[in-house]
Design a protein around this motif. Sequence first.
Motif, PDB file in Angstrom:
ATOM      1  N   THR A  49       3.242   1.152   4.073  1.00 27.64           N
ATOM      2  CA  THR A  49       4.559   1.772   3.907  1.00 27.64           C
ATOM      3  C   THR A  49       4.527   3.241   4.290  1.00 27.64           C
ATOM      4  O   THR A  49       3.464   3.859   4.382  1.00 27.64           O
ATOM      5  CB  THR A  49       5.032   1.668   2.438  1.00 27.64           C
ATOM      6  OG1 THR A  49       4.113   2.404   1.598  1.00 27.64           O
ATOM      7  CG2 THR A  49       5.067   0.230   1.972  1.00 27.64           C
ATOM      8  N   ALA A  50       5.730   3.786   4.474  1.00 29.51           N
ATOM      9  CA  ALA A  50       5.855   5.224   4.735  1.00 29.51           C
ATOM     10  C   ALA A  50       5.454   6.000   3.493  1.00 29.51           C
ATOM     11  O   ALA A  50       5.604   5.538   2.369  1.00 29.51           O
ATOM     12  CB  ALA A  50       7.300   5.560   5.112  1.00 29.51           C
ATOM     13  N   GLY A  51       4.926   7.210   3.695  1.00 25.55           N
ATOM     14  CA  GLY A  51       4.577   8.069   2.571  1.00 25.55           C
ATOM     15  C   GLY A  51       5.809   8.468   1.782  1.00 25.55           C
ATOM     16  O   GLY A  51       6.870   8.737   2.340  1.00 25.55           O
ATOM     17  N   MET A  52       5.670   8.495   0.456  1.00 23.98           N
ATOM     18  CA  MET A  52       6.794   8.847  -0.420  1.00 23.98           C
ATOM     19  C   MET A  52       6.737  10.335  -0.742  1.00 23.98           C
ATOM     20  O   MET A  52       5.891  10.783  -1.517  1.00 23.98           O
ATOM     21  CB  MET A  52       6.737   8.034  -1.717  1.00 23.98           C
ATOM     22  CG  MET A  52       6.831   6.535  -1.504  1.00 23.98           C
ATOM     23  SD  MET A  52       6.885   5.683  -3.105  1.00 23.98           S
ATOM     24  CE  MET A  52       6.724   3.982  -2.569  1.00 23.98           C
ATOM     25  N   ARG A  53       7.652  11.092  -0.141  1.00 30.09           N
ATOM     26  CA  ARG A  53       7.721  12.526  -0.410  1.00 30.09           C
ATOM     27  C   ARG A  53       8.631  12.802  -1.600  1.00 30.09           C
ATOM     28  O   ARG A  53       9.392  11.950  -2.028  1.00 30.09           O
ATOM     29  CB  ARG A  53       8.282  13.268   0.811  1.00 30.09           C
ATOM     30  CG  ARG A  53       7.468  13.108   2.089  1.00 30.09           C
ATOM     31  CD  ARG A  53       8.149  13.890   3.206  1.00 30.09           C
ATOM     32  NE  ARG A  53       7.559  13.604   4.497  1.00 30.09           N
ATOM     33  CZ  ARG A  53       6.567  14.302   5.027  1.00 30.09           C
ATOM     34  NH1 ARG A  53       6.048  15.310   4.356  1.00 30.09           N
ATOM     35  NH2 ARG A  53       6.087  13.985   6.214  1.00 30.09           N
ATOM     36  N   LYS A  54       8.569  14.048  -2.088  1.00 28.34           N
ATOM     37  CA  LYS A  54       9.542  14.481  -3.085  1.00 28.34           C
ATOM     38  C   LYS A  54      10.929  14.424  -2.466  1.00 28.34           C
ATOM     39  O   LYS A  54      11.103  14.632  -1.271  1.00 28.34           O
ATOM     40  CB  LYS A  54       9.259  15.923  -3.526  1.00 28.34           C
ATOM     41  CG  LYS A  54       7.989  16.096  -4.331  1.00 28.34           C
ATOM     42  CD  LYS A  54       7.847  17.549  -4.751  1.00 28.34           C
ATOM     43  CE  LYS A  54       6.578  17.766  -5.558  1.00 28.34           C
ATOM     44  NZ  LYS A  54       6.433  19.181  -5.966  1.00 28.34           N
ATOM     45  N   VAL A  87       0.866  -1.177   0.000  1.00 30.16           N
ATOM     46  CA  VAL A  87       0.000   0.000   0.000  1.00 30.16           C
ATOM     47  C   VAL A  87       0.903   1.227   0.000  1.00 30.16           C
ATOM     48  O   VAL A  87       1.628   1.469   0.965  1.00 30.16           O
ATOM     49  CB  VAL A  87      -0.931   0.001   1.229  1.00 30.16           C
ATOM     50  CG1 VAL A  87      -1.898   1.186   1.157  1.00 30.16           C
ATOM     51  CG2 VAL A  87      -1.703  -1.311   1.320  1.00 30.16           C
ATOM     52  N   VAL A  88       0.876   2.000  -1.091  1.00 30.13           N
ATOM     53  CA  VAL A  88       1.807   3.118  -1.240  1.00 30.13           C
ATOM     54  C   VAL A  88       1.044   4.400  -1.575  1.00 30.13           C
ATOM     55  O   VAL A  88      -0.103   4.373  -2.012  1.00 30.13           O
ATOM     56  CB  VAL A  88       2.860   2.843  -2.337  1.00 30.13           C
ATOM     57  CG1 VAL A  88       3.642   1.581  -2.035  1.00 30.13           C
ATOM     58  CG2 VAL A  88       2.204   2.723  -3.714  1.00 30.13           C
ATOM     59  N   VAL A 101       0.141  -3.922  -6.129  1.00 32.39           N
ATOM     60  CA  VAL A 101       0.290  -2.660  -5.395  1.00 32.39           C
ATOM     61  C   VAL A 101      -1.031  -1.906  -5.370  1.00 32.39           C
ATOM     62  O   VAL A 101      -1.709  -1.774  -6.401  1.00 32.39           O
ATOM     63  CB  VAL A 101       1.384  -1.781  -6.044  1.00 32.39           C
ATOM     64  CG1 VAL A 101       1.557  -0.478  -5.261  1.00 32.39           C
ATOM     65  CG2 VAL A 101       2.709  -2.535  -6.109  1.00 32.39           C
ATOM     66  N   LEU A 102      -1.395  -1.407  -4.189  1.00 32.16           N
ATOM     67  CA  LEU A 102      -2.538  -0.514  -4.042  1.00 32.16           C
ATOM     68  C   LEU A 102      -1.993   0.906  -3.901  1.00 32.16           C
ATOM     69  O   LEU A 102      -1.332   1.230  -2.910  1.00 32.16           O
ATOM     70  CB  LEU A 102      -3.372  -0.899  -2.816  1.00 32.16           C
ATOM     71  CG  LEU A 102      -4.631  -0.060  -2.552  1.00 32.16           C
ATOM     72  CD1 LEU A 102      -5.607  -0.160  -3.714  1.00 32.16           C
ATOM     73  CD2 LEU A 102      -5.303  -0.470  -1.248  1.00 32.16           C
ATOM     74  N   ILE A 117       4.905   8.339  -8.218  1.00 31.75           N
ATOM     75  CA  ILE A 117       4.717   7.058  -7.531  1.00 31.75           C
ATOM     76  C   ILE A 117       4.124   6.031  -8.486  1.00 31.75           C
ATOM     77  O   ILE A 117       4.573   4.883  -8.544  1.00 31.75           O
ATOM     78  CB  ILE A 117       3.824   7.248  -6.291  1.00 31.75           C
ATOM     79  CG1 ILE A 117       4.566   8.075  -5.232  1.00 31.75           C
ATOM     80  CG2 ILE A 117       3.404   5.896  -5.713  1.00 31.75           C
ATOM     81  CD1 ILE A 117       3.693   8.543  -4.084  1.00 31.75           C
ATOM     82  N   CYS A 118       3.128   6.446  -9.261  1.00 34.18           N
ATOM     83  CA  CYS A 118       2.550   5.546 -10.271  1.00 34.18           C
ATOM     84  C   CYS A 118       3.610   5.126 -11.286  1.00 34.18           C
ATOM     85  O   CYS A 118       3.658   3.966 -11.708  1.00 34.18           O
ATOM     86  CB  CYS A 118       1.388   6.230 -10.982  1.00 34.18           C
ATOM     87  SG  CYS A 118      -0.091   6.454  -9.969  1.00 34.18           S
TER      88      CYS A 118
END
Length: 441
Positions: A229-234, A178-179, A260-261, A277-278
Amino acid sequence: MKPVVAIVGRPNVGKSTLFNKLTGKRVSIVEDAPGVTRDRVVCDAEWCGRNFTLIDTGGLEIKSEDKMWRHIRLQAEVAVDLAEVIVFLVDGKAGLTASDRDVADYLRKSKKPVIVAVNKLDNNEQEKIFDFYELGLDEVVGISAEQGKGLGDLLDLICAGFAAAEEEGADESLKIAVVGKPNAGKSSVVNALLGYERVIVSDVAGTTRDAIDTPFTDVKGRKFTLIDTAGMRKKSSVDRGVEQYSVMRALAAVRRADVVLIVIDASEGISEQDVKICGYVDRENKPSVILMNKWDKIEGKSGSTVNAFNAELDEQLKFMDYKSVLYGSAKTGQRLSKALDMLEEAYAQASRRVTTGILNDVLRDAVLAQEPPSYNGRRLKVLYATQDGICPPTFVFFVNDAELLHFSYKRYLENRLRTAFGFKGTPIRLIWRSRGYKDER
């Protein structure tokens, strides 16, 4: 996914030299000074047809509280966390040290295969390896990274470690990563799917720091493992601290997931970071479902229709025309019951096989409907096709000359395959092989 091997050890034992030898490239800086490699260095390697990813790490000073050594230790911990097999490099000339014992104690806790590689045995002084059996780790082998001695034995042990890790890690559940960006509602989605609060939910972005695996069985008896998972920042927003390592783990979670969701905050719309992210999920060739979360906040508002959002997604995610999209809310549970069905279907599509006969019937009809292009008087001839693999579905097209292919015709044939067979929610790969076996991917 390629298995991962981490090279770890105290400073100045020759980790970067070994890394460069095994990868065949001068990637890591080699210098006779401790602490030269401060960050992880990653490169692909191969042995006897087995491909794997090798990670070089900075020297481990387990007990040091110096800021630089703490940073190096965090980097090494990430590498160990991601690895299937660990190569613990020690200095045969210096002999067994207290620092080596500290590193061994740390690696033992990982419960992963650990190979002790005794380096700098330039004159085959194999008697120097005996002291290192005292560490009680899985295997001990003598090498000289600089001269390339003993590397074949080391690589054989590494590949044997892969087999052991694969056998131990066999799992029938469908692994779902889950991202999404911080505060998109990933943890709320996980809790809603599980039916209870497994992960902390907060309005503060970045509450989830590490990838958390939670196996469960749903009401239909299906086995799943959710990886929050942790949030993906810039990159510009990521500090060189704990959060950076959390993002690394999130990216690794995508690699080891079956499907992947991707969670997007519908109330904020699709952002540049959502697109990135996509794109990462697409490049990893993972089947996926996009969940437009928090739909309850905007449903019914002027202009906030599914069709309007679909048009925006089509525009922003042109590279992902196979996407599968669900509009729902983790907070209210709206439509979330469909998520597991859609994820399972996306994985089923990625695992789908097409018989050669049916595939070539579709190919023949496609070629008759639109003639292949020509260049300088030579016309492309598509001879036949076969499916070469799954996850993602991979097709090999045999043609007279792959250099005559135009991007538009590749896209045309891919669209015909999708029209005929679906493949909703998963990327597919097309390989073009001309006479003489020249590949164009």
